[in-house]
Design an enzyme around this catalytic site. Structure first.
Site, PDB file in Angstrom:
ATOM      1  N   ARG A  70       0.840  -1.195   0.000  1.00  0.00           N
ATOM      2  CA  ARG A  70       0.000   0.000   0.000  1.00  0.00           C
ATOM      3  C   ARG A  70       0.874   1.243   0.000  1.00  0.00           C
ATOM      4  NH1 ARG A  70      -1.783   0.480   4.478  1.00  0.00           N
ATOM      5  NH2 ARG A  70      -1.287  -1.527   5.410  1.00  0.00           N
ATOM      6  N   TYR A 198      -1.691  -3.527  -6.635  1.00  0.00           N
ATOM      7  CA  TYR A 198      -1.505  -4.210  -5.354  1.00  0.00           C
ATOM      8  C   TYR A 198      -2.806  -4.268  -4.557  1.00  0.00           C
ATOM      9  CZ  TYR A 198      -0.418  -5.236  -0.578  1.00  0.00           C
ATOM     10  OH  TYR A 198      -0.462  -5.796   0.668  1.00  0.00           O
ATOM     11  N   LYS A 207      -9.660  -2.574   1.875  1.00  0.00           N
ATOM     12  CA  LYS A 207      -9.339  -1.444   2.751  1.00  0.00           C
ATOM     13  C   LYS A 207     -10.109  -0.183   2.346  1.00  0.00           C
ATOM     14  CE  LYS A 207      -6.895  -3.945   5.330  1.00  0.00           C
ATOM     15  NZ  LYS A 207      -5.569  -4.424   5.243  1.00  0.00           N
ATOM     16  N   HIS A 227     -10.426  -2.811  11.747  1.00  0.00           N
ATOM     17  CA  HIS A 227      -9.331  -3.613  11.195  1.00  0.00           C
ATOM     18  C   HIS A 227      -9.043  -4.765  12.165  1.00  0.00           C
ATOM     19  CE1 HIS A 227      -4.922  -3.540   9.516  1.00  0.00           C
ATOM     20  NE2 HIS A 227      -5.686  -4.378   8.848  1.00  0.00           N
ATOM     21  N   SER A 249      -1.252  -4.191  10.101  1.00  0.00           N
ATOM     22  CA  SER A 249      -0.969  -5.132   9.012  1.00  0.00           C
ATOM     23  C   SER A 249       0.316  -5.905   9.304  1.00  0.00           C
ATOM     24  CB  SER A 249      -0.797  -4.373   7.694  1.00  0.00           C
ATOM     25  OG  SER A 249      -1.955  -3.644   7.414  1.00  0.00           O
ATOM     26  N   ALA A 250       0.282  -7.199   8.964  1.00  0.00           N
ATOM     27  CA  ALA A 250       1.463  -8.059   9.085  1.00  0.00           C
ATOM     28  C   ALA A 250       1.954  -8.217  10.524  1.00  0.00           C
ATOM     29  CB  ALA A 250       2.593  -7.574   8.159  1.00  0.00           C
ATOM     30  N   CYS A 251       1.021  -8.236  11.485  1.00  0.00           N
ATOM     31  CA  CYS A 251       1.367  -8.510  12.892  1.00  0.00           C
ATOM     32  C   CYS A 251       0.727  -9.800  13.382  1.00  0.00           C
ATOM     33  CB  CYS A 251       0.951  -7.352  13.796  1.00  0.00           C
ATOM     34  SG  CYS A 251       1.986  -5.889  13.631  1.00  0.00           S
ATOM     35  N   GLY A 252       0.271 -10.655  12.471  1.00  0.00           N
ATOM     36  CA  GLY A 252      -0.182 -11.984  12.899  1.00  0.00           C
ATOM     37  C   GLY A 252      -1.685 -12.138  13.080  1.00  0.00           C
ATOM     38  N   LYS A 253      -2.503 -11.282  12.447  1.00  0.00           N
ATOM     39  CA  LYS A 253      -3.955 -11.453  12.586  1.00  0.00           C
ATOM     40  C   LYS A 253      -4.401 -12.790  11.997  1.00  0.00           C
ATOM     41  CE  LYS A 253      -5.846  -7.644  10.851  1.00  0.00           C
ATOM     42  NZ  LYS A 253      -4.618  -6.891  10.487  1.00  0.00           N
ATOM     43  N   ASN A 255      -2.665 -15.516  11.660  1.00  0.00           N
ATOM     44  CA  ASN A 255      -2.240 -16.618  12.530  1.00  0.00           C
ATOM     45  C   ASN A 255      -3.154 -16.751  13.744  1.00  0.00           C
ATOM     46  OD1 ASN A 255      -0.080 -17.090  10.830  1.00  0.00           O
ATOM     47  ND2 ASN A 255       1.369 -15.905  12.050  1.00  0.00           N
ATOM     48  N   ASP A 278      -9.143 -10.104   8.979  1.00  0.00           N
ATOM     49  CA  ASP A 278      -8.648  -8.743   8.691  1.00  0.00           C
ATOM     50  C   ASP A 278      -9.655  -7.635   8.997  1.00  0.00           C
ATOM     51  OD1 ASP A 278      -6.546  -7.070   7.734  1.00  0.00           O
ATOM     52  OD2 ASP A 278      -7.566  -6.847   5.814  1.00  0.00           O
ATOM     53  N   ASN A 364       6.334  -8.803   1.629  1.00  0.00           N
ATOM     54  CA  ASN A 364       4.883  -8.583   1.619  1.00  0.00           C
ATOM     55  C   ASN A 364       4.207  -9.439   0.537  1.00  0.00           C
ATOM     56  OD1 ASN A 364       2.534  -7.323   2.689  1.00  0.00           O
ATOM     57  ND2 ASN A 364       2.498  -5.861   0.991  1.00  0.00           N
ATOM     58  N   ARG A 366       1.965 -12.402  -0.961  1.00  0.00           N
ATOM     59  CA  ARG A 366       0.636 -12.722  -0.430  1.00  0.00           C
ATOM     60  C   ARG A 366       0.036 -13.959  -1.075  1.00  0.00           C
ATOM     61  NH1 ARG A 366      -1.648  -9.054   3.629  1.00  0.00           N
ATOM     62  NH2 ARG A 366      -0.009  -7.521   3.860  1.00  0.00           N
ATOM     63  N   ASP A 492       0.317 -20.878  21.399  1.00  0.00           N
ATOM     64  CA  ASP A 492       0.325 -20.615  22.838  1.00  0.00           C
ATOM     65  C   ASP A 492      -0.430 -19.334  23.200  1.00  0.00           C
ATOM     66  OD1 ASP A 492       1.739 -22.855  24.046  1.00  0.00           O
ATOM     67  OD2 ASP A 492       3.407 -22.222  22.771  1.00  0.00           O
TER      68      ASP A 492
HETATM   69  O1  SAT Z   1      -3.739  -3.522   2.444  1.00  0.00           O
HETATM   70  S1  SAT Z   1      -3.858  -4.959   2.250  1.00  0.00           S
HETATM   71  O2  SAT Z   1      -5.224  -5.350   2.571  1.00  0.00           O
HETATM   72  O3  SAT Z   1      -3.540  -5.302   0.902  1.00  0.00           O
HETATM   73  C1  SAT Z   1      -2.841  -5.777   3.323  1.00  0.00           C
HETATM   74  C2  SAT Z   1      -2.727  -5.080   4.610  1.00  0.00           C
HETATM   75  O4  SAT Z   1      -1.929  -4.143   4.701  1.00  0.00           O
HETATM   76  O5  SAT Z   1      -3.425  -5.433   5.581  1.00  0.00           O
HETATM   77 MN    MN Z   2      -5.053  -5.628   7.156  1.00  0.00          MN
END
Ligand code: SAT
Ligand code: MN
Length: 594
Positions: A70, A198, A207, A227, A249-253, A255, A278, A364, A366, A492
Site C-alpha cells: 500500500r 496491489y 481497505k 481492522h 498489518s502483518a502482525c499476525g492477525k 495466525n 482482517d 509482503n 501474499r 500458545d
Molecule cells: O492492504 S492490504 O489489505 O492489501 C494488506 C494489509 O496491509 O493489511
Molecule cells: Mn489488514
C-alpha cells in the site's frame, strides 16, 4: 448482462466514456467466468501456472517490482472540509482530487476490457452487509475480488433491490509511482484508484470500501468498521466465545484467527473457529451486545513465515485453488517463501535465486484464497445476524514495556488503550520497517475521518442498556535484553485468550494495577510451556517509570487531535497518569486501582 438500476448503468456509461475501453464485461461471478479469466491471464503472462500435482488450481502473479504494498503517502481521504479528514489522513479538495485523477483515467482503458464487478461485503442475505461495484481494467483484480468478496449476479440483484452501492473505479494505469493515487470521497461513497495493482490499493472492496468508506458510513449509521480478525473459542462444554482483535498489518492477525491450541487444550476438547482475519463490522443488537460479521469471503494473507509450525490451517487452505503474488518458486515449480522447508530456485522477480538479492519471496508477498478452504472456517461466518462479541483485543509489536496482556477497567479505559496503540512498522506499507508509530485501533491507514471524531464514536457505544465486550491489550512481541522473543506466540496465545474468557465469565479475578487488570499469579495456564519464572515476571511486570514516560507520550499524541479529542479520553489518560504517580510514591501499592 447490464443493469436494471439506472444509476448504475449511467455510471458505467460515464466511466466508459472517460476511459474508452475496447469492451465492457459485467461479471456474473460464475465458475466459468473465473476459469476463463485464469486462461486469459495465463495466455497474457499475467499468471504463471504452479505445480498442478502438488498445488492444483494454484497460480503465481508477479507484480511490477515497484508495486508491492500500500502507498499511504498517495492515499487521500477527500471530505469536503479538510478538518473532517483529520491529521490522520492526507487530504485534497474533492473537486481538485477528481480533476487530478480523472485526467489520469482519460482514455486509460484503450484496447482493454472494462470489467464491472458487483460485490457484497458480508453474507449476501445479511442486514449488516453493504454492497459496492468496482470497475477495473485488471483481470487480476477481478479474479482476486471473486475470491475475496461475494461477487456477481447475487450481489447485483441485491444492489438493484436496494438502489445504493459504493462506487469504486480502478485502473492499473502505467504502474508509474509518480502517477499513482488512491482517492476516497466518503460523502459521495466513491473510490478512485489509479496506477497500482496491489491488493490494498486495487481490491477496492477491502481497505478502501470495507474500512475507509465503511468507517465513515458506520459513524453515521451507529456501527463500527474495524481492522480486526474475528475468532471463535469453543470450550470443552461446547460454548463458543467470539473475540475481535485489532493488530496493524502483518502482525499476525491471520495466525491468531487460525490458531491451533496447544496439545493439552486440544486433548481437553478446546476448538478454535475462524470467522475473519482482517476486517470486522460490528453492530449493536437489540439485546445490547455487539454482533460482528466478516465482510470478506477470503484471505489476502502474508506468505512469508506461514508454515506447518506457525499456521498449519493457512498452509492447508492454500494447498489448492490459490493465487500467489510475489512469492518465490522451487525447482519443481511449487510456491516457496522464507519459513518453508526446501530451497527456492527463482525469486519473486523471476530471477535465479541469489541471497545477495535479498529474500527469495517479497516480505509482503501474499496468498489469496477462499475462506471456506480453511479447515477451521466457522459455520457461523455465514450467519446473517453475525456473531456476538465477548472481548475486543488491541495489540501491536512492542519490544519493551507493554505487558503480555492487560484488561481495561471499563469501556472508556479500553478506548484509551486502543487509541494509544503503537507498533513497529512492517512491510505491508512502503517506507521504513521497524519504526515505532502510534496506530490507534490499527486504523491509522484506514480510518476514513478525523481520529478525534472516531474516538468519540467509539465512546458513544457506552450506553446504559449496552452489554459491551471487555477490552484487552496484548503484546506477543516482547523481547528480552538479548533481543529474543519472551513469549512463544502462535498456538500458545490460546493461553492468553483463555484468561480473557475466564475474565468475561467472571472465573478469573485478575490483579488490579495502575495500567489495568493483569493476570493474578497462577491464572495463566502455562503447563507444557518452557517459560521460567523470570521470563513470566518480565512479561507481566508494570515498570512504573517506563509507564510514566509512555503515558506522557500518549498524552502528547492525543493532543494532536485537539480540538476534536473527546474530553473523556483526556480524563482517562490523566486517571492512569495519576494512578502511576501514586504507585511511584508508594511502590508497595502496585496493586492500587486507579
Ligand atoms: O492492504 S492490504 O489489505 O492489501 C494488506 C494489509 O496491509 O493489511
Ligand atoms: Mn489488514
Amino acid at each position: 448482462m447490464a443493469s436494471k438500476l439506472e444509476a448504475l448503468g449511467r455510471w458505467v456509461d460515464d466511466v466508459a466514456a472517460l476511459t474508452r475501453p475496447a469492451r465492457v464485461h459485467w461479471c456474473d461471478g460464475s465458475d466459468g467466468e473465473y476459469q476463463g479469466l485464469l486462461q486469459q491471464m495465463l495466455h497474457d503472462g499475467d499468471l504463471i501456472e504452479l505445480n498442478q500435482q502438488t498445488h492444483p488450481g494454484c497460480y503465481l502473479h508477479r507484480s511490477d517490482p515497484a508495486d508491492v504494498a500500500r502507498v499511504e503517502h498517495l492515499t487521500f481521504v477527500c471530505h469536503p472540509q479538510q478538518h473532517d479528514s483529520g491529521p490522520n489522513n492526507h487530504w485534497m479538495a474533492p473537486a481538485e482530487a477528481h480533476a487530478k485523477i480523472d485526467a489520469l483515467f482519460d482514455g486509460c482503458m484503450a484496447g482493454r476490457t472494462l470489467y464491472v464487478i458487483p460485490y457484497c461485503m458480508g453474507p449476501i442475505d445479511s442486514p449488516l452487509a453493504r454492497c459496492g461495484v468496482e470497475i477495473t481494467d485488471s483481470p487480476y483484480v477481478v479474479a482476486n475480488m471473486r475470491i475475496m468478496t461475494r461477487m456477481g449476479a447475487a450481489a447485483l440483484a441485491r444492489i438493484e433491490r436496494e438502489g445504493t452501492f459504493v462506487k469504486g473505479l480502478h485502473s492499473t494505469g502505467e504502474l508509474d509511482p509518480e502517477r499513482r493515487f488512491i482517492m476516497h470521497f466518503p460523502a459521495e461513497r466513491t473510490i478512485k484508484s489509479y496506477g497500482s495493482g496491489y491488493g490494498g490499493n486495487a481490491l477496492l472492496g477491502k481497505k478502501c470500501h470495507a474500512l475507509r468508506i465503511a468507517s465513515d458510513q458506520a459513524r453515521h449509521e451507529g456501527w463500527l468498521a474495524e481492522h480486526m480478525l474475528i475468532v471463535g473459542i469453543e470450550n470443552p462444554a461446547g460454548e463458543t466465545h467470539y473475540i475481535a482483535a485489532a493488530f496493524p498489518s502483518a502482525c499476525g492477525k491471520t495466525n491468531l484467527a487460525m490458531l491451533i491450541p496447544p496439545e493439552g487444550y486440544r486433548r481437553d476438547g478446546w476448538k478454535v473457529w475462524t470467522v475473519g482475519d482482517d476486517i470486522c463490522w460490528m453492530h449493536p443488537g437489540n439485546d445490547g451486545q455487539l454482533y460482528a460479521i466478516n465482510p470478506e469471503a477470503g484471505f489476502f494473507g502474508v506468505a512469508p513465515g506461514t508454515s506447518g509450525s506457525t499456521n498449519p490451517n493457512a498452509l492447508e487452505s492454500i494447498s489448492h485453488d490459490t493465487i500467489f503474488t510475489n512469492v518465490a518458486v522451487t525447482a519443481d515449480n511449487q510456491p516457496w517463501w522464507e519459513g518453508l522447508p526446501g530451497t527456492p530456485a527463482t525469486d519473486w522477480q523471476g530471477r535465479p535465486y541469489d541471497p545477495a538479492n535479498g529474500p527469495a519471496a517479497h516480505p509482503n508477498s501474499r496468498f489469496t484464497v477462499r475462506a471456506r478452504q480453511c479447515p477451521t472456517w466457522s459455520p457461523q461466518a455465514e450467519a446473517p445476524q453475525g456473531v456476538p462479541i465477548s472481548a475486543i483485543v488491541f495489540g501491536g509489536r512492542r519490544p519493551a514495556l507493554l505487558p503480555l496482556v492487560m484488561e481495561a477497567r471499563d469501556w472508556s479505559h479500553g478506548v484509551l488503550m486502543g487509541a494509544a496503540m503503537g507498533s513497529e512498522t512492517t512491510a505491508a506499507a512502503t517506507g521504513a520497517v521497524g519504526v515505532l508509530r502510534r496506530d490507534s485501533m490499527a486504523m491509522k491507514p484506514f480510518c476514513g475521518y478525523h481520529y478525534g471524531d472516531y474516538f468519540a464514536h467509539w465512546l458513544s457505544f457506552d450506553q446504559p442498556a449496552a452489554k459491551l465486550p471487555k477490552i484487552f491489550h496484548v503484546n506477543w512481541f516482547r523481547k528480552d535484553p538479548s533481543g529474543a522473543f519472551l513469549w512463544p506466540g502462535f498456538g500458545d496465545n490460546m493461553r492468553v485468550l483463555e484468561w480473557m474468557i475466564e475474565r468475561v465469565t467472571g472465573r478469573a479475578r485478575g490483579r488490579q494495577t495502575a495500567i489495568g487488570i493483569l493476570p493474578a499469579t497462577g491464572e495463566l495456564k502455562l503447563e507444557g510451556l518452557a517459560l521460567d519464572q523470570h521470563q513470566l515476571d518480565q512479561l507481566l511486570a508494570v515498570n512504573v517509570a517506563g509507564w510514566q514516560a509512555e503515558i506522557a507520550a500518549i498524552g502528547e499524541y492525543l493532543e494532536s487531535f485537539t480540538p476534536r479529542l473527546p474530553e473523556r479520553l483526556h480524563q482517562e489518560q490523566r486517571r492512569v497518569a495519576e494512578a502511576l504517580a501514586s504507585t511511584a510514591s508508594s511502590p508497595q501499592r502496585e496493586a492500587a486501582t486507579p
